[in-house]
Enzyme design. Structure first.
Site, PDB file in Angstrom:
ATOM      1  N   HIS A 197       0.877  -1.099   0.159  1.00  0.00           N
ATOM      2  CA  HIS A 197       0.074  -0.243  -0.034  1.00  0.00           C
ATOM      3  C   HIS A 197       0.740   1.255  -0.200  1.00  0.00           C
ATOM      4  CE1 HIS A 197      -1.293   3.345   2.157  1.00  0.00           C
ATOM      5  NE2 HIS A 197      -2.810   3.102   1.540  1.00  0.00           N
ATOM      6  N   GLU A 246       1.543   4.124  -2.899  1.00  0.00           N
ATOM      7  CA  GLU A 246       1.534   5.538  -2.422  1.00  0.00           C
ATOM      8  C   GLU A 246       2.590   6.398  -2.849  1.00  0.00           C
ATOM      9  OE1 GLU A 246       0.502   6.136   1.624  1.00  0.00           O
ATOM     10  OE2 GLU A 246       1.980   7.583   2.144  1.00  0.00           O
TER      11      GLU A 246
END
Ligand code: 2AM
Length: 474
Positions: free
Chosen positions: A185, A189
């Site tokens: 994740h 990002e």
């Protein structure tokens, strides 16, 4: 004991998570190494729910219902190990320790195995959403055993963000799966932010727009397929004026991006898995290069384009939106592919649709198009690459020509766009019918007798390059 759950480590994230639990009706036992933080939390927010302050970990454990559930929110690394050790000595078989910090998944695997030996459950849990998410509802990525999730899952689902009535929390898989998914994740990002930054740079340097005008462009983009938290806050940051100088805020910030390490972890693990994430790697390296101040100084007088850039196409802003969307898709495709590779390697059986679903709310990369990603993996769990999904294939085929124009324009203008161009190379590599990897194999065979496979026959072959150049089977 009367408390439903305990939290130790009451810095901003831990304190807000404890408040979130209390506000959702769970009596929460709270502890911090320095007791002043515990006292401050209870005196400032005691009216939000039931807090049971504890001066020591032993007191914290004593105040809990069985099986006991304790969330550790202390600094990753040695501090986490120290707290786990002390807690493990106080708990009993069947109790559950959760680590909600940013642990490396390999540490989580080690800790889970060690605690399992002692009859304790260990739930390494990714939590994304920053301070506000921790308080109002983060995206929660718990790993660990099915039995542990049965106990603590409902609590986590209650305090998680919600999208369309569904909690942004899913049991990711055994041992380190939760922290692995959280790491990816963060890698995504990094890539997403790099692509946004390059788009801003091109809007400024090529299209000649001012930061406030670019803020408007992002505000418009946030109405469509690109709708996401990062696009939304990009408009906010670009629209902000430095109160001291009156200059655009973005112009008074030093252009050296820092990093705490999860992007680097993602790239390192991708290298170990042999599953490429070039978009994430470019983002990590772009930050590093921005901080290479001395190298930038000694290279600052190197020439840029000597031919004047052509007219800026009137459709440049729209082209850029398409390029950003295509490159963003490529980055997400890389992240999901990497999770899939790790899932296979470690036997995690990660639900990719569930992963996309819990990223729709609470976390930093929350975005409208994660709905579509969830749908893609729900209908085809065996999908090998997101770009091959019918919906996204259609989308990228509509974007790709604009994406090419943007990458060409960036190169001609001398504006670095490593993320946008690397994404396009990823796309073109995947769709190529023949790759020059054949020549690489030939070279490897020439200097190192590394052998090659042929297109027309099975087996491995070697050419006698320094002899009569006949071919031998090996
Ligand atoms: P502190 O308030 O006593 O410093 C983030 O730093 C959180 O981790 C804080 O709550 C901090 O406690 C805690 N922390 C850091 N190192 C720790 C350690 N070795 N043992 C316990 N808690 C620690």
């Amino acid at each position: 004991g009367t408390a439903a759950i305990g939290v130790t480590g009451l810095a901003t994230m831990g304190g807000n998570l404890a408040r979130n639990l209390a506000r959702n009706g769970y009596p929460v036992a709270v502890h911090n190494r320095t007791s002043a933080r515990t006292e401050a939390l209870v005196s400032e927010h005691g009216d939000e729910g039931v807090f049971v302050p504890a001066g020591t970990l032993a007191e914290l454990v004593d105040s809990l219902q069985r099986p006991r559930q304790v969330i550790i929110m202390v600094k990753a690394g040695g501090a986490t190990d120290a707290v786990i050790d002390e807690l493990a000595g106080l708990l009993e078989p069947g109790d559950i320790i959760l680590d909600g910090g940013n642990a490396h998944f390999a540490d989580t695997r080690r800790r889970e195995a060690a605690l399992r030996e002692r009859g304790l459950h260990f739930v390494g849990t990714g939590i994304s959403g920053g301070e506000e998410g921790a308080l109002l509802g983060p995206s929660i990525m718990p790993g660990g055993s099915v039995e542990a999730y049965r106990q603590v899952g409902p609590v986590l689902e209650n305090i998680a963000a919600e999208v369309d009535g569904a909690p942004c929390c899913v049991h990711v898989g055994p041992d380190g799966a939760g922290h692995f998914v959280k790491m990816v994740h963060n890698g995504i990002e990094y890539a997403d932010m790099q692509l946004i930054a390059e788009s801003y740079d091109l809007l400024r340097a090529v299209a000649g727009l001012a930061p406030a005008e670019i803020a408007e462009v992002f505000r418009t983009w946030n109405q469509g397929d690109l709708e996401s938290y990062l696009i939304e806050i990009t408009a906010e940051v670009l629209g902000h004026t430095d109160p001291e100088t009156g200059a655009p805020f973005v112009d008074v910030v030093a252009d050296r991006a820092e990093q705490k390490g999860t992007g680097r972890w993602t790239v390192r693990e991708a290298l170990e898995l042999g599953d490429p994430v070039p978009g994430i790697a470019e983002a990590v390296f772009a930050r590093a290069l921005s901080g290479a101040v001395r190298q930038r100084e000694v290279c600052a007088s190197l020439p840029g384009p000597t031919e004047p850039p052509g007219e800026v196409r009137s459709g440049f802003v729209d082209d850029l939106r398409e390029a950003l969307y295509g490159a963003k898709l490529a980055a997400y495709a890389q992240g999901f592919s990497m999770i899939s590779a790790a899932s296979e390697q470690y036997g995690w059986n990660v639900d990719l649709a569930g992963t996309a679903r819990i990223w729709r709310g609470g976390c930093i990369i929350r975005a409208r198009f994660l709905d579509r990603i969830a749908e893609a993996y729900r209908t085809r769990p065996e999908l090998l690459n997101l770009l091959a999904d019918d919906y996204f294939a259609e989308q990228v085929s509509r974007s790709q020509q604009a994406w090419r124009r943007v990458v060409g324009t960036a190169a001609a203008a001398g504006v670095p766009a490593p993320g946008l161009s690397s994404g396009l190379a990823y796309y073109d590599t995947l769709r190529a019918s023949r790759l020059p990897a054949a020549l690489v194999q030939g070279l490897r065979d020439y200097f190192g007798a590394h052998t090659y496979q042929r297109v027309d026959r099975d087996g491995y072959f070697h050419t006698l390059w320094s002899g009569d150049r006949s071919e031998t089977a090996s």
